[in-house]
Structure formats: structure tokens, C-alpha cells
Motif scaffolding. Sequence first.
Motif, short mmCIF file in Angstrom:
data_model
loop_
_atom_site.label_atom_id
_atom_site.label_comp_id
_atom_site.label_asym_id
_atom_site.label_seq_id
_atom_site.Cartn_x
_atom_site.Cartn_y
_atom_site.Cartn_z
N GLU A 1 23.02 8.62 -53.22
CA GLU A 1 24.24 8.05 -53.80
C GLU A 1 24.97 9.03 -54.73
OE1 GLU A 1 23.22 3.95 -55.42
OE2 GLU A 1 21.29 4.61 -54.60
N SER B 1 26.80 12.66 -56.11
CA SER B 1 27.71 13.68 -55.61
C SER B 1 26.92 14.95 -55.30
CB SER B 1 28.79 13.99 -56.64
OG SER B 1 28.27 14.83 -57.65
N LYS C 1 24.71 4.08 -64.38
CA LYS C 1 24.66 2.81 -65.15
C LYS C 1 23.22 2.28 -65.24
CE LYS C 1 29.30 1.06 -65.08
NZ LYS C 1 30.08 1.64 -63.95
N ASP D 1 32.32 13.03 -62.63
CA ASP D 1 33.59 12.30 -62.45
C ASP D 1 33.53 11.34 -61.27
OD1 ASP D 1 34.68 13.84 -64.45
OD2 ASP D 1 35.29 15.43 -63.06
N ASP D 2 32.60 11.59 -60.32
CA ASP D 2 32.69 10.81 -59.07
C ASP D 2 32.06 9.43 -59.24
OD1 ASP D 2 30.57 10.51 -56.53
OD2 ASP D 2 29.78 11.49 -58.34
N SER D 3 32.67 8.46 -58.56
CA SER D 3 32.33 7.06 -58.84
C SER D 3 30.92 6.70 -58.35
CB SER D 3 33.36 6.13 -58.19
OG SER D 3 33.39 6.38 -56.80
N GLY D 4 30.46 7.32 -57.26
CA GLY D 4 29.11 7.06 -56.77
C GLY D 4 28.08 7.40 -57.84
N THR D 5 28.18 8.63 -58.38
CA THR D 5 27.25 9.05 -59.42
C THR D 5 27.37 8.16 -60.65
OG1 THR D 5 27.51 11.32 -58.64
CG2 THR D 5 26.48 11.02 -60.80
N GLN D 6 28.60 7.84 -61.00
CA GLN D 6 28.80 7.00 -62.19
C GLN D 6 28.11 5.65 -62.04
OE1 GLN D 6 33.06 7.00 -62.76
NE2 GLN D 6 33.01 8.89 -63.96
N ALA D 7 28.16 5.07 -60.83
CA ALA D 7 27.51 3.78 -60.59
C ALA D 7 26.00 3.92 -60.74
CB ALA D 7 27.86 3.27 -59.19
#
Length: 405
Positions: A190, A192, A219, A210-216
Amino acid sequence: MKKLQAPRGTLDVLPPDARRRLELYDVSAEVLGRAGYEPMEAPVFEDTELFARGVGESTDIVQKEMFTFEDKAGRSLTLRPEATAGICRAYIEHGMHKLPQPVKVWEAGPFFRHEAPQAGRFRQFTQIDAEALGSDDPTLDAELILLFDEILERAGTGPRRRRLSSLGTRETRADYVEELKRFLRSRESELSEEVRARIDQNPLRAFDADDSGTQAVMKDAPLLIDRLAPEDAEHFAEVRALLGSAGLEYEVDATLVRGLDYYTRTVFEFESERLGAQAALGGGGRYDGLIEELGGPPTPGVGFAAGVERILLAAGAAERDPGIDVFVAGTGRDAFVLVGQLRSSGLRAQMEQAGRSLKGQLKQADRLGARWTVILGDEIEVKDMDTGAQQRAESVDDVLGMVRG
Ligand code: HAM
């Protein structure tokens, strides 16, 4: 012929901006001086190894951003990318652990990082850096945070987000980093590409992605702040209590990542709400292992660096020039001697130095914001530029008497 320009990522600081910088240094000297911080100056270039060991081999700064060159004897030197490592080197070199502790110093000057230039990010930039060496007392952490905030307040940067966290000791961090690596590997698909490539080198950077996959994924990640050893948790609680007692508002942000490896315990970063992508006005923290790492005795330290260009960007346009006291509409030796006397008596005085007509000189006096104009002709006339009233003076003393009011 090649058109000569300032190198990419550098800045010509022209008037009146340069004056605002001096004012910022004055404010910093005053604010820091009241708390016992003394100015110092370390060299602008150092042995490359200082930064490799001090800032850390795995950091972007050391891997990509250093201006490194060889001197004629083949020594590898680097334009300093930050101040802390050099100040710690000087502390060791001059046996400053023998002085009464803590040793409190500050320094302002140019720093160099080979980054992609953009608004608020330069290859040569300026920091105001303050350090307290030789004590791990939490009042120093809190004091530096408050002093930094006071400088920003006095500089007029406006609203700022104050983020604070604690990284614990190196051992806690090493254990935590292993735990984080295991976590990242368990969710590898999942992440980047960039984060995946750096799981082993610098997994903490995943919090910055910055990428949303990594950010999710992040969490759900374990947080270092929940893994602190009891004495570090206590130290952090005390820093927070001290800031609370001073009425400072801040957020604890467990994902705060600083771009340098030497931090232990407290870390902080303040961001302007007025700036874009490069919003960090400055940051810092504690580095209790750095001096030992550089070959000195085990010595705790804490400090911050404030970014001068960003502070001035956030603070907005320069105020108008304050103007001068006296313009001498006249040329030659008489005028020259008179401005000399005016300056000796503490006044800001200028004379005609570009061959203007009398009319042009009066216009120039206006442009300079002169409070008085002294017209040197067959007679000496003193004009009050506020009221327009003009009076004859009998002598230079007479002039001095009138304009000194
Ligand atoms: P830093 O976060 O790397 O910390 O830099 C501090 C500040 O310098 C940044 O927040 C930013 O305002 C400014 N700055 C950094 N790079 C640039 C750039 N390329 N262009 C413009 N401004 C920049 C340190 O340097 C640590 N030595 C701070 C510290 C002192 N920690 C403990 N003691």
C-alpha cells in the motif's frame, strides 16, 4: 558576452529589505541576550565529516544537499547546511564543558543546501540559531521554545502553528524504528514507491509522505511518543507543563519528523499560516548524544534555528524608510563640512551629491523624507519641511540649534 546573474537559489538582499534583517537580528540579540544567550560565530565551511557524523548519513541533507568541495590539499570541506554541528564542534574544541553550564550561545548567518529552489526555499539562506549546551534541564527546552516564539511575535510573522513532540532516547528510537519497519513491511503493497525504497534507511520519513496510500497506512502506524521510557515521558511532561505555565498554545504532533538525525527527546517546529508549501519558520529540539558522537564528553544540548527569509516573507512588506533629519541643499566644501558637523551631533544628514539644480535638490530632500532642509547660498536658509516655514541662520551653530530642536 554571458549575462551575469546571481547563482540559482541565491538572493540579493537589497534595501530596504536588508535593513529589516538587521532589525530582526537586533530583536533576536535582545530577546536571547536577556535569557543569557551570547553571540558566537563558527566558520561557514567545515570538515565534511562533521556533517556526515553530526547531521546523519541517512538524511536528505547529507545524501543530496551538501555543497561539498576539495581544498587545494585535497581535504573534503562542506559549506555548512546548519549550525548545530559546528557549534558542538567548537564546544568540544575549546573545552567549553569546563565553563559553568549550560553554555548558551546564538549565531546568525548564511547556510547552504542544494535543494530545488522555490518560494521560501533557497540554496543560500539565513538562520538565527540558538543553542544551550551542557544541561538536560527541561526549563531549557521550554525557554528556547518561548524565546523562538517571542522572536517570531516581535518580527510580526502573524499566526503560527506550533508543533511539539518527543523522540525519547536513541535506544528507544532504535527499538521503535525496528517496530515501524516491521509495520511498514506488513503493509508494503500500500506504500508509495519512494517510501518502500527507504523502509530500511529512513522509515520515519513515511510520516512525511505526500501520497494518499502511504498516508492511509500511517494512520495505523505505531507512534514513538507511546513508546517513550518513563524518564523521557516525564521530561516531556515537564516541558509541556512549563509551556502551559507560560500560557503558550501548541499541539503535540506525534508524527513530527525533523530532517536531522541528532535529535533526542523534545522536538518542535513552528509553521506560518501565511506561507505556502515552505511554511516552516524554524524548528529545533534536544540532541543529548551529539557532542559525544562528535568525540566530546557526554553532554546534553538543545536549540532551535529560525529561517530569516521565511520570517520576513511572513511578516510582509517593509516599512517605509524612516527618513533623514537634514538635507543640505548645497555642494562643495561648505556643505561637506556642515553634514559632517550634523552627523557628529547625532543627526542623519545628507548633502547634494549628484549635481541637481536647486529645484531638484528640494525635490530630493522631499524624497528622502528630510525633516529640515538647509539651503546654502549667499545666505544660509533653514526650511522646516513639515510647516514649509523658512528662516535665516547666521552661522553653523545657529543651524545646529534650529535643527536639533
Ligand atoms: P532545520 O529545520 O533544518 O533545522 O532548519 C531550520 C529552519 O531553517 C527551517 O524551518 C527553515 O525556516 C529554514 N530553512 C531550512 N532550509 C532552508 C532553505 N533551503 N531555504 C530557506 N530556509 C530554509 C536546523 O537547521 C537545526 N540545526 C535546528 C536546530 C538547532 N536544532 C537544534 N538546534
